[in-house]
Design an enzyme around this catalytic site. Structure first.
Site, PDB file in Angstrom:
ATOM      1  N   ASP A  65       0.866  -1.174   0.000  1.00 13.76           N
ATOM      2  CA  ASP A  65       0.000   0.000   0.000  1.00 13.76           C
ATOM      3  C   ASP A  65       0.908   1.231   0.000  1.00 13.76           C
ATOM      4  O   ASP A  65       1.817   1.328   0.832  1.00 13.76           O
ATOM      5  CB  ASP A  65      -0.902   0.002   1.241  1.00 13.76           C
ATOM      6  CG  ASP A  65      -2.093   0.925   1.085  1.00 13.76           C
ATOM      7  OD1 ASP A  65      -3.084   0.502   0.480  1.00 13.76           O
ATOM      8  OD2 ASP A  65      -2.031   2.076   1.566  1.00 13.76           O
ATOM      9  N   ASN A  73      -1.662  13.362  -5.002  1.00 10.65           N
ATOM     10  CA  ASN A  73      -2.830  13.719  -5.809  1.00 10.65           C
ATOM     11  C   ASN A  73      -3.353  15.100  -5.451  1.00 10.65           C
ATOM     12  O   ASN A  73      -3.654  15.920  -6.326  1.00 10.65           O
ATOM     13  CB  ASN A  73      -3.947  12.685  -5.596  1.00 10.65           C
ATOM     14  CG  ASN A  73      -3.984  11.637  -6.691  1.00 10.65           C
ATOM     15  OD1 ASN A  73      -3.508  11.860  -7.803  1.00 10.65           O
ATOM     16  ND2 ASN A  73      -4.539  10.488  -6.381  1.00 10.65           N
ATOM     17  N   HIS A  78      -4.073  14.821 -10.365  1.00 12.41           N
ATOM     18  CA  HIS A  78      -4.236  13.401 -10.653  1.00 12.41           C
ATOM     19  C   HIS A  78      -3.227  12.883 -11.685  1.00 12.41           C
ATOM     20  O   HIS A  78      -2.893  11.690 -11.682  1.00 12.41           O
ATOM     21  CB  HIS A  78      -5.659  13.121 -11.134  1.00 12.41           C
ATOM     22  CG  HIS A  78      -6.674  13.265 -10.040  1.00 12.41           C
ATOM     23  ND1 HIS A  78      -6.756  12.366  -8.994  1.00 12.41           N
ATOM     24  CD2 HIS A  78      -7.625  14.201  -9.801  1.00 12.41           C
ATOM     25  CE1 HIS A  78      -7.733  12.734  -8.172  1.00 12.41           C
ATOM     26  NE2 HIS A  78      -8.263  13.843  -8.637  1.00 12.41           N
ATOM     27  N   ASP A  82      -1.164   9.538 -11.319  1.00  7.61           N
ATOM     28  CA  ASP A  82      -1.072   8.522 -12.375  1.00  7.61           C
ATOM     29  C   ASP A  82       0.382   8.147 -12.647  1.00  7.61           C
ATOM     30  O   ASP A  82       0.696   6.973 -12.901  1.00  7.61           O
ATOM     31  CB  ASP A  82      -1.720   9.040 -13.663  1.00  7.61           C
ATOM     32  CG  ASP A  82      -3.230   9.142 -13.559  1.00  7.61           C
ATOM     33  OD1 ASP A  82      -3.805   8.649 -12.565  1.00  7.61           O
ATOM     34  OD2 ASP A  82      -3.837   9.729 -14.474  1.00  7.61           O
ATOM     35  N   ASP A 108      -4.334   2.553  -4.646  1.00  2.70           N
ATOM     36  CA  ASP A 108      -2.875   2.533  -4.493  1.00  2.70           C
ATOM     37  C   ASP A 108      -2.427   1.259  -3.780  1.00  2.70           C
ATOM     38  O   ASP A 108      -1.419   1.244  -3.083  1.00  2.70           O
ATOM     39  CB  ASP A 108      -2.391   3.774  -3.740  1.00  2.70           C
ATOM     40  CG  ASP A 108      -3.013   3.900  -2.351  1.00  2.70           C
ATOM     41  OD1 ASP A 108      -3.967   3.148  -2.051  1.00  2.70           O
ATOM     42  OD2 ASP A 108      -2.544   4.746  -1.562  1.00  2.70           O
TER      43      ASP A 108
END
Length: 212
Positions: A65, A73, A78, A82, A108
């Site tokens: 994680d 973000n 975003h 990405d 994630d």
């Protein structure tokens, strides 16, 4: 006999055409099963591939994680997030190599299954953690920084993948609660109770306890 040869020759292009068509269908199916952002298997494809590998030999099963992903973000947008997901996918794929498999479980969260290397389990999880925490370059931002909580277990041949993923997830959760890093599960016996089939502290159980 002579009449059979032209017929066989005429069938060759047709057979070749079907072979190419079948290969294209396999590639399209594989693409559909993969997460387009990370390039890794989606959950279902990962579980199928990892289960096949576990039936043949022992594996390290890890759950990962990312730490600080939401902040990336929120701060940089975003597109930056990405870029982090894409870099994580590439690094995981490189780490597991041709004899392992990696997947993006969602958001994630990632998973990997691969043969144990000479460094041993603690060293292997530490190396994976180091690889995933390398900064990510992105457009006008010099570098993007995220951490990772990595939980892993050594699963003997024939272990049910669900069991291995659960205890690896528990180890990951423990690492996340103490600031991230690698963590080895003590064994294949789950420690946490479950709520609606999900470990205490998992998103969606109502018992997250502040974990992300």
């Amino acid at each position: 006999m002579s009449t059979l040869l032209p017929a066989a020759a005429a069938a060759l292009p047709l057979a070749g055409g079907w072979s190419v068509h079948a290969a294209m269908l396999r590639r399209r199916l594989d693409t559909a099963r993969r997460d387009p952002l990370s390039g890794l298997h989606r959950r279902e494809g990962f579980e199928q591939a990892a289960s096949r590998l576990l039936a043949r030999g022992p594996l390290v099963v890890a759950v990962i994680d990312l730490d600080g992903f939401k902040q990336v973000n929120d701060t940089f947008g975003h597109a930056a997030g990405d870029a982090v997901i894409a870099a994580t996918g590439a690094r995981l794929a490189e780490h597991v190599g041709a004899h392992g498999v990696a997947g993006r479980l969602g958001g994630d969260e990632f998973a990997a299954a691969f043969p144990l290397k000479p460094a041993g389990l603690p060293g292997e999880l530490a190396a994976l953690h180091t690889a995933l925490c390398r900064p990510v370059p992105h457009e006008d931002v010099p570098l993007l920084f995220v951490g990772a909580s990595v939980g892993g277990v050594l699963a003997p041949v024939g272990t049910a993948l669900g069991v291995a993923l659960r205890v690896a997830d528990e180890a990951m959760f423990g690492a996340k609660q103490t600031g991230g890093g690698p963590s080895v599960a003590p064994g294949l016996t789950p420690v946490y109770r479950t709520v609606n089939g999900r470990r205490d502290g998992r998103r969606g159980t109502g018992l997250e306890g502040g974990a992300a």
